[in-house]
Write a protein that holds these residues in place. Structure first.
Motif, short mmCIF file in Angstrom:
data_model
loop_
_atom_site.label_atom_id
_atom_site.label_comp_id
_atom_site.label_asym_id
_atom_site.label_seq_id
_atom_site.Cartn_x
_atom_site.Cartn_y
_atom_site.Cartn_z
N GLU A 149 -0.88 4.67 -9.23
CA GLU A 149 -0.98 5.27 -7.88
C GLU A 149 -1.99 4.61 -6.95
O GLU A 149 -2.09 4.96 -5.78
CB GLU A 149 -1.26 6.78 -7.97
N ALA A 150 -2.77 3.65 -7.45
CA ALA A 150 -3.66 2.91 -6.55
C ALA A 150 -2.87 1.73 -5.98
O ALA A 150 -2.01 1.17 -6.66
CB ALA A 150 -4.88 2.41 -7.30
N THR A 151 -3.14 1.39 -4.72
CA THR A 151 -2.40 0.28 -4.11
C THR A 151 -3.34 -0.79 -3.58
O THR A 151 -4.49 -0.53 -3.25
CB THR A 151 -1.51 0.76 -2.92
N GLY A 152 -2.80 -1.99 -3.51
CA GLY A 152 -3.57 -3.11 -2.97
C GLY A 152 -2.65 -4.21 -2.50
O GLY A 152 -1.49 -4.29 -2.92
N GLU A 153 -3.20 -5.04 -1.63
CA GLU A 153 -2.42 -6.17 -1.13
C GLU A 153 -2.35 -7.26 -2.22
O GLU A 153 -1.38 -7.98 -2.34
CB GLU A 153 -3.17 -6.69 0.10
#
Ligand code: FAD
Length: 405
Positions: free
Chosen positions: A236-240
Protein backbone atom coordinates in the motif's frame (compact mmCIF):
# COMPACT_ATOMS: atom_id res chain seq x y z
CA UNK A 1 12.63 15.46 -5.19
CA UNK A 2 11.06 12.05 -5.81
CA UNK A 3 9.03 9.65 -3.69
CA UNK A 4 11.05 6.48 -3.35
CA UNK A 5 10.30 3.08 -1.86
CA UNK A 6 13.19 1.07 -0.45
CA UNK A 7 12.39 -2.59 0.14
CA UNK A 8 14.23 -4.07 3.12
CA UNK A 9 15.78 -2.54 6.24
CA UNK A 10 19.07 -4.36 6.59
CA UNK A 11 22.34 -2.41 6.49
CA UNK A 12 21.96 -2.03 2.73
CA UNK A 13 18.33 -0.82 2.71
CA UNK A 14 18.71 1.59 5.63
CA UNK A 15 21.93 3.03 4.16
CA UNK A 16 20.07 3.46 0.85
CA UNK A 17 17.30 5.35 2.64
CA UNK A 18 19.80 7.67 4.31
CA UNK A 19 21.73 8.35 1.09
CA UNK A 20 18.57 9.14 -0.91
CA UNK A 21 17.16 11.27 1.89
CA UNK A 22 20.41 13.28 2.04
CA UNK A 23 19.76 14.18 -1.61
CA UNK A 24 16.35 15.58 -0.73
CA UNK A 25 14.15 12.61 -1.67
CA UNK A 26 11.07 11.48 0.22
CA UNK A 27 11.85 7.88 1.23
CA UNK A 28 9.72 5.09 2.66
CA UNK A 29 11.38 1.83 3.73
CA UNK A 30 9.25 -1.31 3.80
CA UNK A 31 10.41 -4.01 6.18
CA UNK A 32 8.47 -7.10 7.18
CA UNK A 33 10.34 -7.54 10.45
CA UNK A 34 12.45 -5.18 12.52
CA UNK A 35 15.31 -3.14 10.95
CA UNK A 36 18.68 -4.87 11.19
CA UNK A 37 17.46 -8.19 12.59
CA UNK A 38 18.37 -10.53 9.72
CA UNK A 39 21.75 -10.95 7.99
CA UNK A 40 22.86 -7.52 9.13
CA UNK A 41 22.32 -8.65 12.72
CA UNK A 42 24.23 -11.89 12.66
CA UNK A 43 27.58 -11.00 11.13
CA UNK A 44 31.01 -10.72 12.74
CA UNK A 45 30.68 -6.94 13.06
CA UNK A 46 33.75 -6.08 10.98
CA UNK A 47 33.75 -2.78 9.06
CA UNK A 48 36.61 -3.72 6.84
CA UNK A 49 39.03 -1.52 4.92
CA UNK A 50 41.48 -4.39 4.51
CA UNK A 51 39.17 -6.88 2.72
CA UNK A 52 40.24 -5.61 -0.70
CA UNK A 53 39.71 -8.94 -2.44
CA UNK A 54 36.34 -10.68 -2.41
CA UNK A 55 36.30 -14.30 -1.24
CA UNK A 56 37.27 -16.53 -4.14
CA UNK A 57 36.25 -20.17 -4.20
CA UNK A 58 39.22 -22.40 -3.33
CA UNK A 59 40.15 -24.14 -6.59
CA UNK A 60 43.34 -26.02 -5.69
CA UNK A 61 42.72 -29.76 -6.21
CA UNK A 62 43.48 -30.61 -2.55
CA UNK A 63 41.11 -27.91 -1.27
CA UNK A 64 38.35 -29.04 -3.64
CA UNK A 65 38.84 -32.66 -2.59
CA UNK A 66 38.58 -31.67 1.09
CA UNK A 67 35.31 -29.83 0.40
CA UNK A 68 33.91 -32.67 -1.72
CA UNK A 69 34.70 -35.18 1.03
CA UNK A 70 33.15 -32.95 3.67
CA UNK A 71 36.49 -32.45 5.44
CA UNK A 72 37.68 -29.08 6.73
CA UNK A 73 35.42 -26.31 7.98
CA UNK A 74 35.58 -23.54 5.36
CA UNK A 75 32.74 -24.95 3.28
CA UNK A 76 30.16 -27.58 4.22
CA UNK A 77 27.37 -28.71 1.93
CA UNK A 78 24.51 -31.11 1.48
CA UNK A 79 23.17 -32.34 -1.89
CA UNK A 80 19.90 -30.43 -1.35
CA UNK A 81 21.91 -27.27 -0.68
CA UNK A 82 24.33 -27.74 -3.55
CA UNK A 83 22.15 -28.88 -6.46
CA UNK A 84 19.64 -25.99 -6.71
CA UNK A 85 22.50 -23.47 -6.85
CA UNK A 86 24.95 -25.57 -8.87
CA UNK A 87 24.87 -23.24 -11.90
CA UNK A 88 25.63 -20.21 -9.72
CA UNK A 89 28.37 -22.11 -7.88
CA UNK A 90 30.07 -23.15 -11.14
CA UNK A 91 29.92 -19.55 -12.31
CA UNK A 92 31.44 -18.49 -8.95
CA UNK A 93 34.23 -21.01 -9.59
CA UNK A 94 34.88 -19.51 -13.06
CA UNK A 95 35.05 -16.02 -11.58
CA UNK A 96 37.49 -17.30 -8.96
CA UNK A 97 40.12 -18.02 -11.62
CA UNK A 98 43.06 -15.62 -11.22
CA UNK A 99 42.37 -13.17 -14.10
CA UNK A 100 38.64 -12.81 -13.31
CA UNK A 101 39.32 -12.53 -9.58
CA UNK A 102 41.89 -9.78 -10.21
CA UNK A 103 39.29 -7.85 -12.21
CA UNK A 104 36.66 -8.22 -9.48
CA UNK A 105 39.21 -7.21 -6.83
CA UNK A 106 40.05 -3.98 -8.66
CA UNK A 107 36.41 -2.89 -8.26
CA UNK A 108 35.90 -4.47 -4.84
CA UNK A 109 39.07 -2.84 -3.47
CA UNK A 110 37.84 0.60 -4.58
CA UNK A 111 34.56 0.00 -2.75
CA UNK A 112 36.04 -1.43 0.44
CA UNK A 113 38.62 1.33 0.83
CA UNK A 114 35.78 3.87 1.23
CA UNK A 115 33.96 1.99 3.97
CA UNK A 116 35.06 3.77 7.15
CA UNK A 117 34.79 7.17 5.42
CA UNK A 118 31.15 6.38 4.60
CA UNK A 119 30.24 4.87 7.98
CA UNK A 120 32.03 7.59 10.00
CA UNK A 121 29.54 10.46 9.52
CA UNK A 122 26.56 8.10 9.96
CA UNK A 123 27.95 6.68 13.20
CA UNK A 124 28.47 10.21 14.53
CA UNK A 125 25.02 11.45 13.45
CA UNK A 126 23.33 8.31 14.82
CA UNK A 127 25.12 8.66 18.17
CA UNK A 128 26.44 5.11 17.80
CA UNK A 129 30.06 5.72 18.82
CA UNK A 130 29.58 3.64 21.97
CA UNK A 131 29.32 0.42 19.93
CA UNK A 132 32.19 1.15 17.50
CA UNK A 133 35.86 0.31 18.04
CA UNK A 134 38.38 1.86 15.67
CA UNK A 135 41.23 -0.42 16.67
CA UNK A 136 41.36 -2.81 13.69
CA UNK A 137 41.05 -6.54 13.82
CA UNK A 138 43.47 -9.39 14.24
CA UNK A 139 44.07 -12.42 12.07
CA UNK A 140 45.86 -15.04 14.07
CA UNK A 141 48.25 -17.56 12.46
CA UNK A 142 48.83 -20.80 14.28
CA UNK A 143 51.53 -22.27 11.99
CA UNK A 144 54.72 -20.99 10.29
CA UNK A 145 53.20 -21.77 6.87
CA UNK A 146 50.19 -19.57 7.60
CA UNK A 147 52.46 -16.81 8.93
CA UNK A 148 54.54 -16.90 5.73
CA UNK A 149 51.42 -16.62 3.61
CA UNK A 150 50.19 -13.74 5.78
CA UNK A 151 53.47 -11.88 5.30
CA UNK A 152 53.10 -12.11 1.52
CA UNK A 153 49.44 -11.03 1.63
CA UNK A 154 50.26 -8.02 3.79
CA UNK A 155 53.05 -6.94 1.42
CA UNK A 156 50.83 -7.35 -1.61
CA UNK A 157 47.87 -5.51 -0.07
CA UNK A 158 50.17 -2.61 0.89
CA UNK A 159 51.69 -2.35 -2.58
CA UNK A 160 48.52 -2.87 -4.59
CA UNK A 161 45.88 -1.24 -2.38
CA UNK A 162 47.73 0.82 0.26
CA UNK A 163 46.38 -1.32 3.14
CA UNK A 164 48.23 -0.86 6.46
CA UNK A 165 48.99 -3.96 8.52
CA UNK A 166 51.28 -4.78 11.41
CA UNK A 167 52.76 -8.27 11.50
CA UNK A 168 53.21 -9.51 15.05
CA UNK A 169 55.01 -12.41 16.68
CA UNK A 170 53.06 -14.73 18.95
CA UNK A 171 54.57 -12.95 21.98
CA UNK A 172 53.51 -9.54 20.64
CA UNK A 173 50.02 -10.84 20.08
CA UNK A 174 49.79 -12.11 23.67
CA UNK A 175 51.06 -8.77 24.97
CA UNK A 176 48.27 -7.05 23.02
CA UNK A 177 45.65 -9.68 23.82
CA UNK A 178 46.43 -11.24 27.22
CA UNK A 179 43.26 -13.34 27.03
CA UNK A 180 44.93 -15.56 24.38
CA UNK A 181 46.05 -18.60 26.39
CA UNK A 182 48.24 -20.50 23.94
CA UNK A 183 51.42 -19.87 21.94
CA UNK A 184 50.72 -19.15 18.29
CA UNK A 185 53.14 -18.41 15.46
CA UNK A 186 52.01 -14.81 14.98
CA UNK A 187 49.27 -12.51 13.77
CA UNK A 188 48.35 -9.74 11.37
CA UNK A 189 46.87 -6.63 12.90
CA UNK A 190 44.76 -4.94 10.21
CA UNK A 191 44.93 -1.64 11.99
CA UNK A 192 42.69 0.57 9.81
CA UNK A 193 39.54 -1.52 10.00
CA UNK A 194 36.78 -0.86 12.52
CA UNK A 195 34.44 -3.21 14.33
CA UNK A 196 31.07 -3.07 15.99
CA UNK A 197 29.98 -4.58 19.31
CA UNK A 198 26.34 -4.78 18.20
CA UNK A 199 25.81 -4.98 14.41
CA UNK A 200 22.00 -5.12 14.65
CA UNK A 201 22.19 -2.16 17.06
CA UNK A 202 24.13 -0.13 14.48
CA UNK A 203 21.48 -0.74 11.81
CA UNK A 204 18.78 0.17 14.37
CA UNK A 205 20.65 3.41 15.15
CA UNK A 206 20.92 4.23 11.43
CA UNK A 207 17.19 3.45 11.05
CA UNK A 208 16.36 5.80 13.94
CA UNK A 209 18.48 8.51 12.27
CA UNK A 210 16.60 7.96 9.00
CA UNK A 211 13.28 8.44 10.83
CA UNK A 212 14.54 11.45 12.75
CA UNK A 213 15.42 13.03 9.40
CA UNK A 214 11.86 12.54 8.18
CA UNK A 215 11.97 9.04 6.62
CA UNK A 216 9.19 6.51 7.13
CA UNK A 217 9.60 2.83 7.95
CA UNK A 218 6.48 0.80 7.20
CA UNK A 219 6.10 -2.63 8.70
CA UNK A 220 4.85 -4.72 5.81
CA UNK A 221 5.55 -7.29 3.13
CA UNK A 222 7.34 -5.92 0.07
CA UNK A 223 6.94 -9.19 -1.78
CA UNK A 224 3.84 -7.94 -3.60
CA UNK A 225 5.69 -5.07 -5.31
CA UNK A 226 3.76 -4.13 -8.45
CA UNK A 227 3.11 -1.25 -10.78
CA UNK A 228 0.00 0.93 -10.69
CA UNK A 229 0.13 3.35 -13.58
CA UNK A 230 3.49 5.08 -13.38
CA UNK A 231 3.92 4.30 -9.67
CA UNK A 232 5.45 1.39 -7.78
CA UNK A 233 3.32 -0.01 -4.98
CA UNK A 234 4.32 -2.31 -2.13
CA UNK A 235 2.12 -3.06 0.84
CA UNK A 236 0.00 0.00 0.00
CA UNK A 237 2.96 2.40 0.00
CA UNK A 238 3.65 4.09 -3.33
CA UNK A 239 6.66 5.67 -4.96
CA UNK A 240 7.92 6.87 -8.29
CA UNK A 241 11.00 4.67 -7.82
CA UNK A 242 11.51 1.40 -5.95
CA UNK A 243 14.85 0.01 -4.74
CA UNK A 244 15.10 -3.71 -4.01
CA UNK A 245 17.43 -4.14 -1.01
CA UNK A 246 16.15 -7.43 0.37
CA UNK A 247 19.55 -9.10 0.82
CA UNK A 248 19.25 -12.86 0.22
CA UNK A 249 15.52 -12.53 -0.48
CA UNK A 250 16.03 -10.11 -3.38
CA UNK A 251 16.04 -12.69 -6.23
CA UNK A 252 12.49 -13.75 -5.30
CA UNK A 253 11.27 -10.26 -6.17
CA UNK A 254 13.53 -9.49 -9.16
CA UNK A 255 12.50 -12.73 -10.88
CA UNK A 256 8.93 -11.38 -11.11
CA UNK A 257 10.33 -8.48 -13.10
CA UNK A 258 12.33 -10.54 -15.56
CA UNK A 259 15.69 -10.50 -13.77
CA UNK A 260 16.70 -14.02 -12.76
CA UNK A 261 19.56 -13.59 -10.32
CA UNK A 262 21.82 -16.61 -9.81
CA UNK A 263 22.75 -16.09 -6.17
CA UNK A 264 25.01 -18.30 -4.05
CA UNK A 265 23.60 -18.47 -0.53
CA UNK A 266 26.40 -19.04 1.95
CA UNK A 267 24.88 -19.88 5.27
CA UNK A 268 26.71 -18.80 8.41
CA UNK A 269 26.02 -19.36 12.10
CA UNK A 270 26.91 -17.54 15.26
CA UNK A 271 26.51 -18.02 18.94
CA UNK A 272 27.64 -15.93 21.90
CA UNK A 273 29.59 -17.30 24.84
CA UNK A 274 30.04 -15.80 28.29
CA UNK A 275 33.55 -14.46 28.74
CA UNK A 276 34.86 -12.45 31.70
CA UNK A 277 37.86 -10.84 30.01
CA UNK A 278 37.14 -10.73 26.28
CA UNK A 279 39.79 -9.80 23.71
CA UNK A 280 40.08 -6.12 22.76
CA UNK A 281 39.75 -6.88 19.03
CA UNK A 282 37.84 -9.38 16.91
CA UNK A 283 40.18 -12.29 16.24
CA UNK A 284 39.97 -14.33 13.05
CA UNK A 285 41.29 -17.86 13.30
CA UNK A 286 40.96 -18.77 9.62
CA UNK A 287 42.86 -22.02 10.17
CA UNK A 288 39.73 -23.07 12.03
CA UNK A 289 37.32 -21.11 9.81
CA UNK A 290 35.95 -18.80 12.52
CA UNK A 291 35.91 -15.18 13.56
CA UNK A 292 35.67 -14.50 17.30
CA UNK A 293 34.22 -11.07 17.99
CA UNK A 294 33.76 -9.43 21.38
CA UNK A 295 30.14 -8.28 21.38
CA UNK A 296 27.79 -6.77 23.92
CA UNK A 297 26.19 -10.18 24.46
CA UNK A 298 29.45 -12.10 24.84
CA UNK A 299 32.12 -13.55 22.56
CA UNK A 300 30.43 -14.14 19.19
CA UNK A 301 31.74 -17.16 17.32
CA UNK A 302 30.84 -16.73 13.63
CA UNK A 303 31.31 -19.52 11.11
CA UNK A 304 32.30 -19.75 7.44
CA UNK A 305 30.10 -21.06 4.59
CA UNK A 306 27.51 -23.82 4.56
CA UNK A 307 25.49 -24.63 1.44
CA UNK A 308 22.28 -25.92 2.96
CA UNK A 309 18.63 -24.97 2.40
CA UNK A 310 17.72 -25.38 6.06
CA UNK A 311 19.76 -24.64 9.16
CA UNK A 312 21.20 -27.46 11.23
CA UNK A 313 20.43 -27.59 14.92
CA UNK A 314 24.00 -28.57 15.76
CA UNK A 315 26.17 -27.12 12.99
CA UNK A 316 29.56 -28.89 12.70
CA UNK A 317 31.35 -25.63 11.83
CA UNK A 318 30.12 -24.00 15.03
CA UNK A 319 31.03 -27.04 17.09
CA UNK A 320 34.53 -26.95 15.64
CA UNK A 321 34.72 -23.16 16.08
CA UNK A 322 33.76 -23.49 19.72
CA UNK A 323 36.55 -26.03 20.24
CA UNK A 324 39.08 -23.68 18.60
CA UNK A 325 37.82 -20.76 20.70
CA UNK A 326 38.12 -22.80 23.91
CA UNK A 327 41.75 -23.58 23.05
CA UNK A 328 42.47 -19.88 22.66
CA UNK A 329 40.38 -18.35 25.42
CA UNK A 330 38.66 -19.07 28.70
CA UNK A 331 35.07 -18.96 27.59
CA UNK A 332 32.01 -20.03 29.51
CA UNK A 333 28.62 -21.41 28.54
CA UNK A 334 26.68 -20.31 25.45
CA UNK A 335 24.39 -17.33 25.98
CA UNK A 336 21.60 -18.54 23.66
CA UNK A 337 19.83 -21.89 23.67
CA UNK A 338 20.29 -22.17 19.89
CA UNK A 339 22.67 -20.66 17.36
CA UNK A 340 21.64 -17.81 15.05
CA UNK A 341 21.80 -18.48 11.34
CA UNK A 342 21.53 -16.45 8.13
CA UNK A 343 22.68 -16.52 4.51
CA UNK A 344 25.27 -14.29 2.87
CA UNK A 345 23.84 -13.01 -0.43
CA UNK A 346 26.76 -13.77 -2.80
CA UNK A 347 26.90 -13.01 -6.52
CA UNK A 348 28.85 -15.44 -8.71
CA UNK A 349 31.07 -12.61 -10.00
CA UNK A 350 31.49 -11.46 -6.38
CA UNK A 351 30.25 -7.90 -7.07
CA UNK A 352 26.96 -6.51 -5.74
CA UNK A 353 24.15 -5.45 -8.06
CA UNK A 354 23.83 -1.67 -7.87
CA UNK A 355 21.78 0.07 -10.54
CA UNK A 356 18.72 -0.10 -12.77
CA UNK A 357 16.77 -3.33 -13.25
CA UNK A 358 16.71 -3.73 -17.05
CA UNK A 359 13.46 -3.00 -18.88
CA UNK A 360 11.65 -1.82 -15.72
CA UNK A 361 11.20 1.94 -15.43
CA UNK A 362 12.52 3.32 -12.14
CA UNK A 363 13.14 -0.08 -10.56
CA UNK A 364 16.56 -0.41 -8.91
CA UNK A 365 18.60 -3.27 -7.52
CA UNK A 366 20.84 -2.92 -4.50
CA UNK A 367 21.90 -6.27 -3.07
CA UNK A 368 24.37 -9.14 -3.36
CA UNK A 369 27.12 -7.83 -1.05
CA UNK A 370 28.19 -11.32 -0.04
CA UNK A 371 30.67 -11.46 2.83
CA UNK A 372 30.88 -7.71 3.32
CA UNK A 373 27.45 -6.08 3.19
CA UNK A 374 27.69 -4.75 6.72
CA UNK A 375 30.85 -2.94 5.63
CA UNK A 376 29.68 -1.87 2.19
CA UNK A 377 26.04 -0.81 2.70
CA UNK A 378 26.78 2.93 3.02
CA UNK A 379 29.38 2.80 0.20
CA UNK A 380 27.18 1.32 -2.50
CA UNK A 381 24.19 3.35 -1.21
CA UNK A 382 26.03 6.50 -2.31
CA UNK A 383 26.69 4.98 -5.74
CA UNK A 384 23.06 3.98 -6.16
CA UNK A 385 21.72 7.34 -4.95
CA UNK A 386 24.04 9.18 -7.30
CA UNK A 387 22.91 7.09 -10.27
CA UNK A 388 19.24 7.53 -9.35
CA UNK A 389 19.87 11.28 -9.41
CA UNK A 390 21.20 11.10 -12.95
CA UNK A 391 24.84 10.07 -12.33
CA UNK A 392 26.55 7.42 -14.42
CA UNK A 393 26.70 4.66 -11.77
CA UNK A 394 29.44 2.06 -11.84
CA UNK A 395 29.27 -0.02 -15.01
CA UNK A 396 30.81 -3.10 -13.31
CA UNK A 397 27.93 -3.17 -10.80
CA UNK A 398 25.02 -2.80 -13.23
CA UNK A 399 22.28 -5.48 -13.03
CA UNK A 400 22.23 -5.60 -16.85
CA UNK A 401 25.40 -7.75 -16.68
CA UNK A 402 23.23 -10.63 -15.42
CA UNK A 403 21.04 -10.52 -18.52
CA UNK A 404 24.08 -10.49 -20.75
CA UNK A 405 25.18 -13.68 -18.94
C1 FAD B 1 28.13 -15.35 9.73
C2 FAD B 1 28.26 -14.08 8.92
C3 FAD B 1 29.30 -13.21 9.20
C4 FAD B 1 29.43 -12.03 8.45
N1 FAD B 1 30.40 -11.12 8.82
C5 FAD B 1 30.47 -9.92 8.19
C6 FAD B 1 31.37 -8.91 8.64
O1 FAD B 1 32.08 -9.08 9.63
N2 FAD B 1 31.43 -7.74 7.95
C7 FAD B 1 30.62 -7.49 6.87
O2 FAD B 1 30.74 -6.44 6.26
N3 FAD B 1 29.69 -8.41 6.47
C8 FAD B 1 29.60 -9.60 7.10
N4 FAD B 1 28.67 -10.53 6.70
C9 FAD B 1 27.82 -10.24 5.54
C10 FAD B 1 26.73 -9.23 5.87
O3 FAD B 1 26.10 -9.56 7.09
C11 FAD B 1 25.69 -9.19 4.74
O4 FAD B 1 26.33 -8.98 3.50
C12 FAD B 1 24.72 -8.01 4.95
O5 FAD B 1 24.17 -8.05 6.25
C13 FAD B 1 23.62 -8.01 3.91
O6 FAD B 1 22.79 -6.92 4.23
P1 FAD B 1 21.41 -6.68 3.49
O7 FAD B 1 20.84 -5.41 4.00
O8 FAD B 1 21.64 -6.83 2.03
O9 FAD B 1 20.52 -7.94 3.92
P2 FAD B 1 19.67 -8.19 5.26
O10 FAD B 1 20.39 -7.65 6.44
O11 FAD B 1 19.29 -9.61 5.29
O12 FAD B 1 18.40 -7.29 5.05
C14 FAD B 1 17.34 -7.65 4.20
C15 FAD B 1 16.06 -7.20 4.87
O13 FAD B 1 14.97 -7.46 3.97
C16 FAD B 1 13.87 -7.85 4.77
N5 FAD B 1 12.91 -8.59 3.93
C17 FAD B 1 13.10 -9.77 3.27
N6 FAD B 1 12.01 -10.10 2.55
C18 FAD B 1 11.10 -9.11 2.77
C19 FAD B 1 9.78 -8.85 2.30
N7 FAD B 1 9.16 -9.70 1.47
N8 FAD B 1 9.15 -7.73 2.70
C20 FAD B 1 9.76 -6.84 3.52
N9 FAD B 1 11.01 -7.02 4.01
C21 FAD B 1 11.67 -8.14 3.65
C22 FAD B 1 14.47 -8.73 5.85
O14 FAD B 1 13.59 -8.83 6.96
C23 FAD B 1 15.75 -7.96 6.16
O15 FAD B 1 15.60 -7.05 7.22
C24 FAD B 1 28.52 -11.74 7.41
C25 FAD B 1 27.46 -12.61 7.16
C26 FAD B 1 27.32 -13.77 7.91
C27 FAD B 1 26.15 -14.66 7.64
Amino acid sequence: MAEILVLGAGMVGVSTGLALQARGHDVTIIERGVPGRETSYGNAGLIQTEAVEPYAMPLAPFALMQIALGRGFDVKWTPSGLLPQLGAILSYARHSLPAAHRRASATWGRLIRQSTDRHGPLIAAAGADNIIRRNGYIELHRTPARMDKARKTAERFLTEFGVEARLMTGAELRAMEPSVKIEVEGATHWSDSWNCADPGGLVAAYAALFQKRGGRIVNGDAGDLHRKGAAWVADEATGEHAVIALGPWSPIVTERFGLRVPMVFKRGYHRHYHMELPPHHPIADFGNSVVLSPMRRGLRIATAAELTPHPRLSPPQLKHGEKAARELFDIGAPVEAEPWTGRRPCMPDMLPLVGRVPDQPNLWAHFGHGHQGFTLGPVTAEILADELDGGAGWSELQPSRIKRG
